[in-house]
Design a protein around this motif. Structure first.
Motif, mmCIF file in Angstrom:
data_model
loop_
_atom_site.group_PDB
_atom_site.id
_atom_site.type_symbol
_atom_site.label_atom_id
_atom_site.label_comp_id
_atom_site.label_asym_id
_atom_site.label_seq_id
_atom_site.Cartn_x
_atom_site.Cartn_y
_atom_site.Cartn_z
ATOM 1 N N ARG A 40 71.420 31.627 14.592
ATOM 2 C CA ARG A 40 71.743 30.322 15.177
ATOM 3 C C ARG A 40 72.698 29.486 14.339
ATOM 4 O O ARG A 40 73.146 28.449 14.802
ATOM 5 C CB ARG A 40 70.459 29.524 15.391
ATOM 6 N N GLY A 41 72.998 29.883 13.140
ATOM 7 C CA GLY A 41 73.788 29.042 12.249
ATOM 8 C C GLY A 41 75.274 29.241 12.281
ATOM 9 O O GLY A 41 75.992 28.601 11.522
ATOM 10 N N GLU A 42 75.765 30.087 13.146
ATOM 11 C CA GLU A 42 77.198 30.361 13.185
ATOM 12 C C GLU A 42 77.976 29.197 13.785
ATOM 13 O O GLU A 42 77.676 28.750 14.891
ATOM 14 C CB GLU A 42 77.475 31.626 14.000
ATOM 15 N N PRO A 43 78.980 28.707 13.080
ATOM 16 C CA PRO A 43 79.808 27.636 13.648
ATOM 17 C C PRO A 43 80.741 28.202 14.726
ATOM 18 O O PRO A 43 81.086 29.373 14.696
ATOM 19 C CB PRO A 43 80.602 27.124 12.447
ATOM 20 N N PRO A 44 81.168 27.368 15.677
ATOM 21 C CA PRO A 44 82.076 27.842 16.724
ATOM 22 C C PRO A 44 83.485 28.058 16.168
ATOM 23 O O PRO A 44 83.830 27.577 15.088
ATOM 24 C CB PRO A 44 82.047 26.701 17.741
ATOM 25 N N LEU A 45 84.269 28.789 16.926
ATOM 26 C CA LEU A 45 85.644 29.048 16.510
ATOM 27 C C LEU A 45 86.497 27.783 16.524
ATOM 28 O O LEU A 45 87.310 27.556 15.641
ATOM 29 C CB LEU A 45 86.283 30.091 17.426
ATOM 30 N N LEU A 46 86.315 26.983 17.544
ATOM 31 C CA LEU A 46 87.080 25.746 17.652
ATOM 32 C C LEU A 46 86.281 24.596 17.071
ATOM 33 O O LEU A 46 85.069 24.674 16.913
ATOM 34 C CB LEU A 46 87.394 25.467 19.133
ATOM 35 N N ARG A 47 86.968 23.517 16.771
ATOM 36 C CA ARG A 47 86.265 22.335 16.276
ATOM 37 C C ARG A 47 85.320 21.826 17.346
ATOM 38 O O ARG A 47 85.601 21.889 18.533
ATOM 39 C CB ARG A 47 87.261 21.251 15.896
ATOM 40 N N GLU A 48 84.206 21.302 16.900
ATOM 41 C CA GLU A 48 83.228 20.789 17.851
ATOM 42 C C GLU A 48 83.107 19.282 17.685
ATOM 43 O O GLU A 48 83.482 18.720 16.664
ATOM 44 C CB GLU A 48 81.881 21.477 17.657
ATOM 45 N N THR A 49 82.581 18.654 18.693
ATOM 46 C CA THR A 49 82.373 17.212 18.633
ATOM 47 C C THR A 49 81.237 16.915 17.656
ATOM 48 O O THR A 49 80.422 17.792 17.360
ATOM 49 C CB THR A 49 81.992 16.658 20.013
ATOM 50 N N PRO A 50 81.166 15.701 17.148
ATOM 51 C CA PRO A 50 80.042 15.361 16.260
ATOM 52 C C PRO A 50 78.691 15.546 16.936
ATOM 53 O O PRO A 50 77.731 15.962 16.299
ATOM 54 C CB PRO A 50 80.288 13.891 15.922
ATOM 55 N N TRP A 51 78.619 15.305 18.235
ATOM 56 C CA TRP A 51 77.355 15.460 18.945
ATOM 57 C C TRP A 51 77.013 16.936 19.121
ATOM 58 O O TRP A 51 75.863 17.315 19.022
ATOM 59 C CB TRP A 51 77.425 14.750 20.294
ATOM 60 N N GLY A 52 78.009 17.738 19.374
ATOM 61 C CA GLY A 52 77.794 19.182 19.478
ATOM 62 C C GLY A 52 77.366 19.767 18.153
ATOM 63 O O GLY A 52 76.486 20.631 18.097
ATOM 64 N N ARG A 53 77.996 19.291 17.085
ATOM 65 C CA ARG A 53 77.625 19.745 15.744
ATOM 66 C C ARG A 53 76.194 19.341 15.419
ATOM 67 O O ARG A 53 75.429 20.118 14.871
ATOM 68 C CB ARG A 53 78.584 19.159 14.719
ATOM 69 N N ARG A 54 75.841 18.123 15.772
ATOM 70 C CA ARG A 54 74.484 17.646 15.492
ATOM 71 C C ARG A 54 73.452 18.465 16.274
ATOM 72 O O ARG A 54 72.411 18.827 15.739
ATOM 73 C CB ARG A 54 74.346 16.175 15.822
ATOM 74 N N ALA A 55 73.747 18.778 17.526
ATOM 75 C CA ALA A 55 72.823 19.584 18.329
ATOM 76 C C ALA A 55 72.679 20.987 17.737
ATOM 77 O O ALA A 55 71.574 21.531 17.655
ATOM 78 C CB ALA A 55 73.301 19.661 19.773
ATOM 79 N N ARG A 56 73.798 21.583 17.311
ATOM 80 C CA ARG A 56 73.755 22.922 16.706
ATOM 81 C C ARG A 56 72.970 22.887 15.405
ATOM 82 O O ARG A 56 72.133 23.755 15.135
ATOM 83 C CB ARG A 56 75.171 23.437 16.451
#
Length: 180
Positions: free
Chosen positions: A62-78
């Motif tokens: 579950r800890g893999e970051p996405p290829l593209l930049r994510e929004t702060p809210w998306g990052r927080r959810a991940r």
């Protein structure tokens, strides 16, 4: 799509696929042997080691970051999802270590004779930056620090390998010459 981005995607995809294969091999591969020669508490400890290995594999997936930049809210959810999985893995490892404290003197002697130590597991549990992302567990920030996937992957992979070795040692060792 630029060639640099495409090349980066290929490299990241290969690395993720290699990591996923390694995680799969460490979490699903059950050592051969039998627990028939073990006491009930050692057999339970060995079975729980496999459960802990599976729990340690979850945050790695579950800890893999996405290829593209994510929004702060998306990052927080991940990161929240990752933190929940990491908390469950930490609790599973801690509860497994508590099983060692409940072992009888005879079982401890058997583990000592086999050369099994709990030191690597306590070290993994207490190593900074593996099961926590901050020195302050109650810190509430708008943008939490991102997990360090390399550090976590290395530490959890080592712990999963140690758990697998623990299982193999107990399942294949015949510590009592009259019980085979």
């Amino acid at each position: 799509m630029s060639t640099a981005f495409a090349a980066r995607c290929v490299v990241v995809h290969r690395r993720r696929r290699a990591r996923a294969a390694e995680i799969e091999a460490l979490s699903d591969d059950a050592p051969t042997g039998s627990a028939a020669h073990l006491s009930p508490s050692l057999a339970h400890l060995t079975a729980q080691a496999r459960v802990v290995r599976l729990m340690l594999a979850t945050p790695l997936r579950r800890g893999e970051p996405p290829l593209l930049r994510e929004t702060p809210w998306g990052r927080r959810a991940r990161c929240d999802e990752y933190d929940l999985a990491l908390g469950d893995a930490r609790r599973a490892l801690w509860e497994w270590l508590l099983l060692f404290r409940r072992l009888g003197e005879r079982d401890r002697h058997v583990l000592h004779a086999l050369g099994v130590s709990v030191a690597p597991f306590y070290s993994a549990l207490l190593r900074p930056g593996v099961f926590d992302r901050s020195a302050d567990p109650w810190e509430q920030t708008l943008y939490p620090a991102a997990p360090d996937p390399e550090r976590v992957f290395t530490a959890l992979r080592r712990t999963m390998h140690d758990l697998r070795c623990f299982e193999a040692t107990l399942l294949t060792a015949a510590h009592d010459p009259y019980r085979r």
